[in-house]
Design an enzyme around this catalytic site. Structure first.
Site, PDB file in Angstrom:
ATOM      1  N   GLN A 250      -4.276  -1.690   9.697  1.00  0.00           N
ATOM      2  CA  GLN A 250      -4.233  -3.038   9.131  1.00  0.00           C
ATOM      3  C   GLN A 250      -4.770  -4.050  10.136  1.00  0.00           C
ATOM      4  OE1 GLN A 250      -3.414  -3.518   5.910  1.00  0.00           O
ATOM      5  NE2 GLN A 250      -3.903  -5.683   6.080  1.00  0.00           N
TER       6      GLN A 250
ATOM      7  N   LYS B 121       0.842  -1.206   0.000  1.00  0.00           N
ATOM      8  CA  LYS B 121       0.000   0.000   0.000  1.00  0.00           C
ATOM      9  C   LYS B 121       0.877   1.257   0.000  1.00  0.00           C
ATOM     10  CE  LYS B 121      -3.747  -2.529   2.220  1.00  0.00           C
ATOM     11  NZ  LYS B 121      -4.496  -2.858   3.445  1.00  0.00           N
TER      12      LYS B 121
ATOM     13  N   ASP C  49     -10.879   2.688   4.321  1.00  0.00           N
ATOM     14  CA  ASP C  49     -11.137   1.245   4.291  1.00  0.00           C
ATOM     15  C   ASP C  49     -12.648   0.952   4.280  1.00  0.00           C
ATOM     16  OD1 ASP C  49      -9.018  -0.549   4.065  1.00  0.00           O
ATOM     17  OD2 ASP C  49      -8.427  -0.336   6.162  1.00  0.00           O
TER      18      ASP C  49
END
Ligand code: GUN
Length: 291
Positions: free
Chosen positions: A96, A52, A119
């Site tokens: 994450q 990412k 997200d």
């Protein structure tokens, strides 16, 4: 059988974003800035976050990687997220997952400012998705929709079977496929670990999205001739023949299933790259909406 090539489609999305970032820079405007939070040293999470951050560099975004030890307290992690919420230069925040057991993922997700929730995991984002309101959509299902759109796959009125009901993939995927959109307008069956007659249900599917995290679970005798098969699995399976000691397996038995399909995603090189491209698209949008 046609391969749905996530590398090609994600490159097209990233090229478009890089162009837009170039225009922002030329106009003296702020470029998107993504903050990634990594707790502990889970190998897979390290790899994902690394990709990412690297993709941010490739397309000209700013990125900040915050690393915390496995034993960080929940309080400290929540404070770090508050700081990112309050930092006007940060447009998007991703934490994450998974997190260590002593930390509540729900609390962490709820602490993220919904305007920076690239997200799409915050309950506000998930709720808006259910109601068809504009919001950040979780990157994996968002990436799959971009792929269906790119290949102009006809989804209207089709029976889509989603296997897996996670908040990250299966649940939002079922909402997106059933929405009155194109792609979309599917009749959706959401299957999970308690589903009876899974094989019979899969055999009725025009589209299968396998997102249960069990290597090669979807076998050829579960798939109708001509089906579209989307494989979300990326499990590391020990493999002594590989230098790194493992190979990556999808949720679909590709060798035997692919000859029956009209379209299928490979693993790797299918859904994975699309997930990152979709996250980048979300981050661009967060930047536009915030500045
Ligand atoms: N863990 C597995 N998938 C994801 C994802 O898309 N985003 C984050 N933040 N964590 C994940």
């Amino acid at each position: 059988m046609q391969i749905l090539d996530g590398l090609v489609v994600s490159q097209a999305t990233k090229d478009e974003l890089r162009l837009k970032v170039g225009q922002l820079t030329a106009a003296g405007k702020k470029v998107p800035h993504l903050a990634a939070v990594l707790v502990g040293s889970n190998g897979a999470s390290e790899t994902y976050v690394g990709s990412k951050v690297k993709t941010c560099e490739e397309i000209g975004y700013k990125s900040t990687l915050l690393r915390f030890p496995e034993d960080i307290s929940e309080f400290k992690l929540l404070s770090a997220i508050q700081d990112l919420n309050n930092d006007p230069d940060i447009d998007g925040i991703l934490v994450q997952l998974p997190l260590p057991k002593h930390i509540s993922e729900a609390k962490v997700i709820e602490t993220i400012d919904p305007s920076k929730d690239v997200d799409g995991f915050h309950p506000e984002s998930a709720g808006k998705l259910v109601q068809g309101l504009p919001t950040f959509v979780s990157a994996t299902p968002h990436g799959i929709m971009l792929m269906l759109e790119h290949y102009k796959i006809d989804t209207k009125g089709k029976h889509a079977v989603v296997i897996g009901r996670s908040n990250i993939v299966g649940r939002p995927m079922s909402i997106l496929l059933s929405a009155n959109t194109n792609p979309g307008n599917c009749t959706v069956t959401l299957c999970h670990s308690q589903t009876h007659n899974l094989k019979e249900i899969c055999l009725q599917a025009d589209i299968i999205v396998a997102a249960l995290g069990r290597p090669e679970f979807v076998k050829a005798d579960m798939v109708k001739e001509g089906a579209v098969v989307i494989d979300v699995g990326i499990t590391r399976v020990p493999d002594a023949s590989k230098k790194r000691g493992y190979s990556i397996k999808g949720d679909v038995d590709f060798a035997n299933v692919s000859p029956k399909c009209s379209y299928i995603t490979p693993v790797p090189g299918g859904v994975g790259p699309m997930t990152i491209a979709a996250l980048m698209a979300n981050t661009y949008r967060a930047c536009m909406e915030r500045n």
